[in-house]
Design a protein around this motif. Structure first.
Motif, PDB file in Angstrom:
ATOM      1  N   VAL A 159      15.277  -8.915   2.124  1.00 46.66           N
ATOM      2  CA  VAL A 159      14.334 -10.003   1.851  1.00 46.66           C
ATOM      3  C   VAL A 159      13.628 -10.400   3.145  1.00 46.66           C
ATOM      4  N   LYS A 160      12.310 -10.363   3.125  1.00 45.30           N
ATOM      5  CA  LYS A 160      11.534 -10.796   4.289  1.00 45.30           C
ATOM      6  C   LYS A 160      11.196 -12.275   4.202  1.00 45.30           C
ATOM      7  N   SER A 161      10.877 -12.753   2.984  1.00 43.01           N
ATOM      8  CA  SER A 161      10.557 -14.181   2.823  1.00 43.01           C
ATOM      9  C   SER A 161      10.548 -14.546   1.352  1.00 43.01           C
ATOM     10  N   PHE A 162      10.739 -15.834   1.099  1.00 40.67           N
ATOM     11  CA  PHE A 162      10.544 -16.401  -0.229  1.00 40.67           C
ATOM     12  C   PHE A 162       9.249 -17.204  -0.193  1.00 40.67           C
ATOM     13  N   ARG A 163       8.461 -17.097  -1.241  1.00 37.88           N
ATOM     14  CA  ARG A 163       7.187 -17.823  -1.299  1.00 37.88           C
ATOM     15  C   ARG A 163       7.158 -18.688  -2.549  1.00 37.88           C
ATOM     16  N   GLU A 164       6.661 -19.900  -2.375  1.00 42.79           N
ATOM     17  CA  GLU A 164       6.539 -20.809  -3.512  1.00 42.79           C
ATOM     18  C   GLU A 164       5.408 -20.360  -4.436  1.00 42.79           C
ATOM     19  N   LYS A 165       5.276 -21.030  -5.569  1.00 46.35           N
ATOM     20  CA  LYS A 165       4.218 -20.691  -6.520  1.00 46.35           C
ATOM     21  C   LYS A 165       2.868 -20.737  -5.804  1.00 46.35           C
ATOM     22  N   PRO A 166       2.133 -19.628  -5.785  1.00 47.74           N
ATOM     23  CA  PRO A 166       0.894 -19.559  -5.006  1.00 47.74           C
ATOM     24  C   PRO A 166      -0.328 -19.994  -5.811  1.00 47.74           C
ATOM     25  N   ASN A 167      -1.455 -20.192  -5.129  1.00 43.78           N
ATOM     26  CA  ASN A 167      -2.712 -20.363  -5.847  1.00 43.78           C
ATOM     27  C   ASN A 167      -3.214 -18.972  -6.251  1.00 43.78           C
ATOM     28  N   GLN A 168      -4.310 -18.920  -6.984  1.00 43.74           N
ATOM     29  CA  GLN A 168      -4.793 -17.652  -7.522  1.00 43.74           C
ATOM     30  C   GLN A 168      -5.128 -16.641  -6.423  1.00 43.74           C
ATOM     31  N   ASP A 169      -5.823 -17.075  -5.378  1.00 43.66           N
ATOM     32  CA  ASP A 169      -6.214 -16.163  -4.304  1.00 43.66           C
ATOM     33  C   ASP A 169      -4.993 -15.567  -3.603  1.00 43.66           C
ATOM     34  N   THR A 170      -4.004 -16.416  -3.336  1.00 44.85           N
ATOM     35  CA  THR A 170      -2.793 -15.937  -2.667  1.00 44.85           C
ATOM     36  C   THR A 170      -2.022 -14.979  -3.564  1.00 44.85           C
ATOM     37  N   ALA A 171      -1.945 -15.294  -4.844  1.00 44.64           N
ATOM     38  CA  ALA A 171      -1.255 -14.415  -5.791  1.00 44.64           C
ATOM     39  C   ALA A 171      -1.923 -13.045  -5.841  1.00 44.64           C
ATOM     40  N   GLU A 172      -3.241 -13.020  -5.819  1.00 48.72           N
ATOM     41  CA  GLU A 172      -3.960 -11.745  -5.825  1.00 48.72           C
ATOM     42  C   GLU A 172      -3.686 -10.955  -4.555  1.00 48.72           C
ATOM     43  N   GLU A 173      -3.544 -11.653  -3.438  1.00 46.58           N
ATOM     44  CA  GLU A 173      -3.227 -10.995  -2.170  1.00 46.58           C
ATOM     45  C   GLU A 173      -1.826 -10.383  -2.219  1.00 46.58           C
ATOM     46  N   PHE A 174      -0.877 -11.103  -2.823  1.00 49.91           N
ATOM     47  CA  PHE A 174       0.474 -10.578  -2.979  1.00 49.91           C
ATOM     48  C   PHE A 174       0.462  -9.254  -3.756  1.00 49.91           C
ATOM     49  N   ILE A 175      -0.314  -9.226  -4.836  1.00 54.44           N
ATOM     50  CA  ILE A 175      -0.372  -8.023  -5.674  1.00 54.44           C
ATOM     51  C   ILE A 175      -0.935  -6.847  -4.877  1.00 54.44           C
ATOM     52  N   LYS A 176      -1.965  -7.105  -4.082  1.00 51.57           N
ATOM     53  CA  LYS A 176      -2.584  -6.039  -3.280  1.00 51.57           C
ATOM     54  C   LYS A 176      -1.596  -5.451  -2.271  1.00 51.57           C
ATOM     55  N   LYS A 177      -0.755  -6.314  -1.690  1.00 56.66           N
ATOM     56  CA  LYS A 177       0.193  -5.839  -0.669  1.00 56.66           C
ATOM     57  C   LYS A 177       1.268  -4.934  -1.269  1.00 56.66           C
ATOM     58  N   GLY A 178       1.645  -5.195  -2.511  1.00 57.66           N
ATOM     59  CA  GLY A 178       2.534  -4.275  -3.208  1.00 57.66           C
ATOM     60  C   GLY A 178       4.018  -4.432  -2.965  1.00 57.66           C
ATOM     61  N   ASN A 179       4.428  -5.265  -2.005  1.00 57.03           N
ATOM     62  CA  ASN A 179       5.861  -5.435  -1.745  1.00 57.03           C
ATOM     63  C   ASN A 179       6.323  -6.856  -2.079  1.00 57.03           C
ATOM     64  N   PHE A 180       5.633  -7.467  -3.049  1.00 62.32           N
ATOM     65  CA  PHE A 180       6.004  -8.800  -3.517  1.00 62.32           C
ATOM     66  C   PHE A 180       6.551  -8.709  -4.938  1.00 62.32           C
ATOM     67  N   TYR A 181       7.609  -9.476  -5.170  1.00 60.11           N
ATOM     68  CA  TYR A 181       8.277  -9.467  -6.468  1.00 60.11           C
ATOM     69  C   TYR A 181       8.336 -10.889  -7.019  1.00 60.11           C
ATOM     70  N   TRP A 182       8.292 -10.989  -8.329  1.00 58.55           N
ATOM     71  CA  TRP A 182       8.504 -12.300  -8.951  1.00 58.55           C
ATOM     72  C   TRP A 182       9.965 -12.691  -8.782  1.00 58.55           C
ATOM     73  N   ASN A 183      10.187 -13.949  -8.453  1.00 54.52           N
ATOM     74  CA  ASN A 183      11.546 -14.478  -8.341  1.00 54.52           C
ATOM     75  C   ASN A 183      12.055 -14.778  -9.749  1.00 54.52           C
ATOM     76  N   SER A 184      13.001 -13.981 -10.210  1.00 55.64           N
ATOM     77  CA  SER A 184      13.430 -14.030 -11.610  1.00 55.64           C
ATOM     78  C   SER A 184      14.330 -15.215 -11.941  1.00 55.64           C
ATOM     79  N   GLY A 185      14.934 -15.838 -10.926  1.00 55.74           N
ATOM     80  CA  GLY A 185      15.896 -16.908 -11.200  1.00 55.74           C
ATOM     81  C   GLY A 185      17.260 -16.390 -11.608  1.00 55.74           C
TER      82      GLY A 185
END
Length: 331
Positions: A159-185
């Motif tokens: 784990v490199k970092s945990f990120r809180e619920k992002p805004n739309q632009d940040t969420a799109e950036e996460f998808i582009k990077k490809g190494n971000f996962y949804w926190n399943s709980g």
């Protein structure tokens, strides 16, 4: 050593008002192929666990008992909260109830998950890592820029970092990077290790939870002691602070069924009628026409009617919170 499915069932599903209420939260709605999400959770994890432990609340424990009976599960432990104190305390109660070396496989009760090879592989890997002394979280491969979920940035199982619920632009950036996962709980760890980490990082949560647990009465926690426990999520309390965290990157089909957008997707796949403009009606067979409206939902119950744009599904929680103050009978 036992492997225990800890089912967390204290939520009220406020983003699914009016079908989800305090008296019957979303996890107990029998609308998922005739079963509830709670039932599906308990049955799905029987293959990996030899015990079940439910942490719920005083308003819904009888619903949990009913669902466990329907699922054919008669042997289980339960801890009944007097008031909600978030997930750090809920998991602590369970950890105090079992042996230190026991492994807790922590699952929310209100998620829709497809069993199969991918799920089997992820759960078995998490249990193995837990046995090796890690606190394990499950990361679901992010397939769309979702603003309603927390994210995990990872390299492999690190784990490199945990990120809180992002805004739309940040969420799109996460998808582009490809190494971000949804926190399943969902989590997996030895009970004793979790308590050690909680005590180190949030000693007041640990001590107050321990006191409330030790003075429980037949599984029921006392309200005066419970109210003293700081309300903090397990993510803040332990996951974001411990250096013993691993993530299992997973690609099983998962939904937290936390919004009407997800409910819409589920029922559309089940064959529910959707008009040419992407509109759907839930809760009534009354003939309905939508004029000049697109991508919307009408949700009807005997005492309430909700009309919403699907893109605004996350805002239903605000309606619930306002009604809780203005007209609590509707919640």
């Amino acid at each position: 050593m036992h492997i225990i499915n800890l089912i967390l069932s204290g939520g009220i599903g406020s983003r699914l008002w009016p079908i989800s209420r305090k008296t019957q939260p979303k996890q107990y709605l029998p609308i998922f192929e005739g079963e509830t999400l709670f039932q599906k959770t308990a049955k799905r994890n029987q293959a990996y666990c030899d015990q079940v432990l439910v942490v719920g609340n005083k308003d819904n424990y009888q619903l949990s008992r009913k669902d466990l009976e329907k699922a054919g599960i008669t042997e289980y432990q339960e801890i009944i909260e007097a008031c909600p104190r978030n997930t750090a305390a809920a998991i602590a109660f369970a950890a105090f109830a079992v042996e230190a070396e026991d492994i807790l496989f922590v699952t929310p009760s209100d998620h829709l998950i497809e069993s199969g090879t991918a799920y089997d592989k992820a759960v078995k890997r998490a249990i193995q890592l837990a046995k090796e002394g890690y606190i394990v979280t499950f990361g679901l491969k992010a397939t769309r820029p979702e603003t309603g979920f927390g994210y995990i940035e990872a390299e492999g199982e690190e784990v490199k970092s945990f990120r809180e619920k992002p805004n739309q632009d940040t969420a799109e950036e996460f998808i582009k990077k490809g190494n971000f996962y949804w926190n399943s709980g969902m989590f997996c760890f030895q009970a004793g290790l979790f308590l050690e980490e909680l005590k180190a990082f949030e000693p007041e949560v640990y001590l107050r939870s321990k006191e409330a647990f030790e003075k429980r009465d037949k599984g029921f926690l006392k309200e005066d002691l419970s109210a003293k426990i700081p309300s903090i999520s397990v993510d803040y309390a332990v996951m974001e602070q411990s250096n013993k965290i691993k993530v299992v990157p997973s690609d099983f089909k998962w939904s937290d069924m936390g919004s009407f957008e997800q409910i819409f997707t589920y029922f559309k796949k089940q064959g529910k009628t959707v008009d040419k403009n992407g509109n759907m009606v839930l809760g009534t067979d009354i003939h309905t026409e939508f004029v000049g409206i697109r991508n919307s939902l009408i949700v009807m119950t005997p005492d309430a009617l909700l009309v919403l744009k699907r893109s605004k599904s996350q805002e239903v929680k605000k309606v619930y919170e306002r009604l809780e103050k203005e007209n609590p009978d509707l919640t």
